[in-house]
Design a protein around this motif. Structure first.
Motif, PDB file in Angstrom:
ATOM      1  N   LEU A   1       4.921  -3.661   3.644  1.00 13.00           N
ATOM      2  CA  LEU A   1       4.743  -4.464   2.470  1.00 13.00           C
ATOM      3  C   LEU A   1       6.181  -3.891   1.666  1.00 13.00           C
TER       4      LEU A   1
ATOM      5  N   ALA B   1       1.916  -0.089   7.060  1.00 13.52           N
ATOM      6  CA  ALA B   1       1.590  -1.408   5.895  1.00 13.52           C
ATOM      7  C   ALA B   1       2.407  -1.295   4.894  1.00 13.52           C
ATOM      8  N   SER B   2       2.074  -0.106   4.357  1.00 12.36           N
ATOM      9  CA  SER B   2       2.522   0.720   2.825  1.00 12.36           C
ATOM     10  C   SER B   2       4.110  -0.407   3.122  1.00 12.36           C
ATOM     11  N   THR B   3       4.794   0.254   3.957  1.00 10.30           N
ATOM     12  CA  THR B   3       6.361   0.209   4.200  1.00 10.30           C
ATOM     13  C   THR B   3       6.327  -1.791   3.982  1.00 10.30           C
TER      14      THR B   3
END
Lengths: 495, 489
Positions: free
Chosen positions: B238, B234-236
């Motif tokens: 995002l 998710a962080s990637t």
């Protein structure tokens, strides 16, 4: 080898009166936090009877005040606690998790003992308490049981690390395969979009897990995984079976008792951060007191304590404290009382220098709220308390009173004080007598201390309590101040 | 990596007393014309106009880009609107309503990436059909875009978006860690359905667990595991989303400066104001027919222009004195505004404009009202001056309007002399409207040709022209007059 307590000898519980008057409970809240540990709470209320018992603990503190020792003890205790927690978890866990928990408890334990032993052996330890424990640890580590537990634990750990599976979750189905190969999606995305620079600000998606990491679902995935890694699973399981109990009883006790020292050092550090020192007290045998820069830790934590000194060669043992209202007289006497109390716990005290007798007992008489329903009036109460104190006082008692005999005329108050203090003096007891009656300070056998006003602003206290005669009159200074005829203001006007 | 820099602002920020300069030089009026109601343009313009530090080279870079933008007006406007539209669409369609839920983040971000793919495609198509830019700023932008964005990239981006947009389940690898818990989840590219590989898998050993339909707790845990695995990606994703969004934001922000330049250009045309780009020449500070832009905006017409010629190495001071309502303050505002426009790389309302260097502009104007009553006005003034002294550098300009006139002339002159001497001797030039006669007299005597004294022009018949002309000291004039009167008496 037998384990010997890190606390040395135990003491007796202090009287409720002293605990109340010297605000020991407040002090304990500062030391132990609001949710006081019951075991430690009780320990802090015990006063030691023997000087040697106090010295035993102070020697442990002498070691613990060195960062290299303190840090290692803290780490060790934390690890043992973690180990105990994991073993508790194991009791309730799913079968597939159990061997894992057991293994991790053992790994934590092995590491804790070995690293603590190694680190502590490399620094010089002075106290009997820690020296003994180090020898005790050595006997465990050298034992055959420990060695074989260690070997098997590492084997089990290596086996577990080999396990890797591919999982697919779709709808209400979980599928597990032995892992073969696959393209990492995150890396693919990372590489694809790397051409956009961005500001470098990273917004991490922080997911707070809503379920635990051990459940029947996790157990099911593990079950699938163990099916592909049968041999590894057997190694794990056998380890638990062969080493059912992990923590030694002496180690368990040590980690509990060490908390006494750790909690106190932490408390000291918080106060020291505000710029106030602690010192290991030295017990005098010639009756002298020389305590420099002692203060109230309760005020020090908010940075508002004013340090004071108290001194006698042992000849005169009665101190009167007089002087301006709100000038810190009570704080002075409570602080010295707390310091004496702490010295009888065998812990460092809030002062820059502390030499004092090992008081056989500390007794207090502070004003009580007048209870109309009570039979005894406050004055009568005071007299009764005074007599009780006289009954048990001896040449190494410390008596602290605050405005005793104040609910009568000052002449009568003086006469009562003279009687009370005369008796105490005969018994060669120590006493801090806080009073608003200046005449008491003129008794021949007392040392007179006075709460001084601020030099710059005579209407405000300096919170310094200094030897000297009680001032004859404050009013004149006040009147002068009203017309600004004081040093600083005059200087400003003329400057 | 996509790289472009249409503004060359470097790491410089607004000057320390940006708000004072903005008020004193009436920048809001100028920015209102340039922005034409567009908040982004207004913000960018303020940032560039109030830039703390810049170099001659950067000013030239921007001058070229401004000229280029005016020449490629349609393309620049279209790029501005493409980047605006994509950001609008995001505002309307993409909602990260729960940033702590990786499933939401992954889903929304991948939809955003789809929108970006469309916009990037449009941008590339536009630029392919545009004639070449001549400025380094715009050429570099175009080159970088062509090098990084092609059909292959756009289709890969759409592919990524697709993986997360349908409920295909998730594939991941996992290992065993502490307590036999699952660790190191790595989200894997799904194996294509019907492929040889996926068939081998289904034939081979496979462990399957099916959730009991009544097992609600189990469903919750499964939900948690899915999000836990997705959180790893998710962080990637995002980050990817944010970076592309930042690209469009940055592009739009930088372009906004040039769209503002077009708007101001239109306004100059309407009023018939002259237009020139600043030229740098050592030892020369001069301009010809310079208009006060804010006054022209207020009046919606041309006002009285000013000309000045100073040929002097190093710092100088221009003192403006004389009768009220003679255009003195308008003059220093015109100079201040022109300096700011010039160092931004913009055109200046003058026939010509020569400056030795693009120094920063600081202002110290007498305030009609003082902000606090607890301090004397004079102290307040001194404090305000002191506030920016620390930021001044050699080559900067300080523009003062009746500074230090809140105390008597005698005292104020001493302060003014101290201050202005220190500035000039430190290489900082000063424009100062002042009535402090002691100061003017002593100062002009001491500094000689480093000082230009300007006074309002008056015709023989006494009418005001609002022009300024060089004045000179008339020492002893009052004494002479006294003597004259005395003698005549």
């Amino acid at each position: 080898m037998e384990y010997e307590s890190l606390l040395g000898k135990r003491g007796r519980r202090a009287s409720d009166q002293v605990i109340w008057d010297l605000r020991i409970s407040e002090l304990l809240t500062d030391i132990l936090g609001k949710e006081k540990d019951e075991y430690l709470g009780a320990l802090y209320l015990e006063q030691l009877d023997e000087k040697d018992a106090a010295v035993f603990r102070l020697n442990v503190f002498q070691d613990m005040l060195r960062k290299e020792v303190y840090d290692e003890v803290v780490k060790f205790v934390e690890k043992i606690r973690e180990c105990m927690r994991i073993l508790e978890l194991e009791k309730e866990a799913y079968e597939q998790h159990k061997p894992g928990l057991h293994l991790d408890a053992a790994l934590e334990y092995i590491e804790a003992l070995e690293s603590f032993h190694e680190k502590l052996s490399s620094v010089k330890i002075g106290s009997e308490g820690l020296k003994h424990f180090l020898a005790y640890l050595n006997s465990i580590i050298e034992s055959e049981t420990f060695r074989s537990m260690k070997e098997r634990a590492y084997e089990a750990k290596a086996a577990r690390e080999k396990i890797k599976v591919r999982v697919k979750i779709i709808g209400d189905k979980i599928k597990v395969w032995s892992y073969d190969d696959g393209e990492d999606l995150a890396s693919f995305i990372e590489a694809l979009f790397a051409r956009f620079k961005g500001s470098g600000q990273v917004e991490e998606v922080k997911y707070h897990r809503t379920a635990g990491e051990m459940s029947h679902i996790h157990a099911a995935i593990l079950e699938g995984a163990f099916g592909f890694f049968k041999e590894e699973y057997n190694i794990l399981r056998k380890f638990s079976e062969d080493f059912p109990s992990i923590i030694d009883e002496g180690v368990r006790n040590f980690s509990k008792e060490a908390e006494f020292y750790i909690s106190y050092v932490k408390f000291m550090r918080r106060i020291e951060e505000k710029g106030y020192p602690f010192v290991i007290p030295r017990f005098t045998t010639d009756g002298s007191i020389k305590v420099k820069g002692f203060y109230s830790p309760l005020l020090a934590k908010i940075g508002k304590a004013i340090p004071n000194d108290i001194e006698t060669d042992g000849e005169k043992r009665i101190f009167t404290i007089t002087g301006m209202n709100g000038g810190g007289k009570t704080t002075f006497s409570i602080s010295f009382g707390q310091l004496s109390y702490l010295s009888k716990l065998g812990v460092p005290v809030p002062a820059s220098e502390a030499m004092l007798p090992f008081f056989s007992s500390i007794m207090t008489a502070f004003p009580i709220e007048e209870d109309k329903g009570e039979e005894l009036s406050r004055l009568e109460h005071d007299v009764v308390r005074a007599w009780n104190i006289l009954k048990s006082a001896n040449d190494s008692s410390l008596v602290i009173t605050n405005e005793l005999f104040s609910t009568t005329t000052s002449e009568e108050g003086f006469q009562l004080a003279e009687l009370f203090l005369g008796e105490l003096n005969k018994k060669r007891a120590y006493c801090l007598y806080v009073t608003f009656i200046p005449k008491v300070a003129s008794l021949s056998y007392v040392i007179s201390l006075v709460a001084m006003p601020s030099r710059e602003e005579p209407l405000r206290p300096s919170y310094k309590i200094l030897p000297g005669s009680p001032p004859a009159e404050y009013m004149a200074i006040r009147i002068a101040a009203k017309y600004q005829l004081v040093y600083e203001k005059l200087k400003g006007m003329l400057g | 990596m996509i790289q472009f820099d249409l503004l060359r602002l470097g790491k410089a920020t607004r000057i320390s007393i940006a708000d004072d300069v903005r008020t004193d030089l009436e920048l809001d009026k100028i920015v209102a014309v340039a922005s034409n109601g567009d908040k982004l343009i207004a913000e960018t313009w303020m940032n560039v106009l109030l830039l703390g530090e810049t170099s001659e080279e950067d000013v030239r870079y921007r001058q070229d880009a401004v000229k280029d933008a005016l020449a490629h007006r349609e393309t620049v406007l279209k790029m501005y609107s493409i980047s605006g539209d994509v950001l609008d669409r995001l505002r309307r369609e993409i909602f990260f309503f729960r940033t702590d839920d990786p499933a939401v983040v992954v889903h929304e971000a991948s939809r955003g990436i789809e929108i970006f793919a469309d916009a990037l495609e449009e941008l590339i198509t536009l630029l392919r059909s545009t004639p070449r830019f001549s400025s380094k700023a715009f050429s570099d932008l175009m080159e970088s875009l062509f090098a990084n964005i092609d059909e292959k990239f756009i289709s890969s981006a759409r592919e990524v978006a697709k993986i997360f947009s349908f409920d295909q389940g998730i594939d991941f690898s996992v290992k065993l860690g502490k307590y036999n818990s699952l660790i190191d989840p790595i989200l894997l590219m799904p194996k294509e359905k019907g492929s040889l590989l996926s068939k081998i898998f289904s034939v081979g050993k496979e462990y399957t667990y099916k959730l009991d339909p009544r097992d609600e707790a189990g469903a919750q845990i499964l939900y948690d595991i899915e999000r836990w695995v997705l959180s790893q990606v998710a962080s990637t994703i995002l980050k990817a989303y944010n970076h592309i969004k930042e690209f469009f934001e940055e592009l739009r922000r930088q372009l906004s400066f040039y769209v503002g330049a077009m708007n101001l250009n239109d306004f100059f045309d309407k009023l018939g104001l002259p237009r020139t780009y600043a030229e740098f020449e050592q030892g020369r500070f001069s301009f010809e027919n310079l208009y006060c832009l804010s006054l022209s905006i207020s009046r919606s017409g041309k006002t009285v222009p000013y000309s000045l010629e100073i040929q002097k190495d190093g710092a100088f001071a221009v003192l403006i004195s004389g009768a009220n309502r003679g255009g003195k303050t308008t003059f220093i505002k015109a100079v201040g505004q022109a300096l700011l426009l010039a160092r931004s790389g913009l055109f200046v309302p003058a026939e010509s404009f020569y400056i030795p260097n693009p120094g920063a502009v600081y202002t110290h104007f007498l305030r009609e009202e003082e902000r606090t009553l607890s301090y004397g006005k004079f102290e307040e003034e001194v404090k305000r001056f002191r506030g920016f002294v620390g930021s001044l550098k050699k080559g900067d300009f300080v523009i003062m309007d009746e500074s230090f006139s809140t105390t008597n002339q005698l005292e104020a002159s001493v302060v003014a002399e101290n201050v202005v001497s220190a500035l000039i001797d430190s290489g900082i030039s000063v424009f100062y409207v002042t009535f402090l006669q002691d100061f003017i007299y002593k100062f002009v005597t001491h500094y000689g040709d480093k000082i230009v004294l300007l006074v309002p022009e008056r015709l023989e018949d006494g009418t005001r022209t609002y022009r300024l002309m060089r004045g000179s000291l008339q020492p002893g004039y009052a004494m002479d007059l006294w003597k004259k009167l005395h003698n005549s008496g």
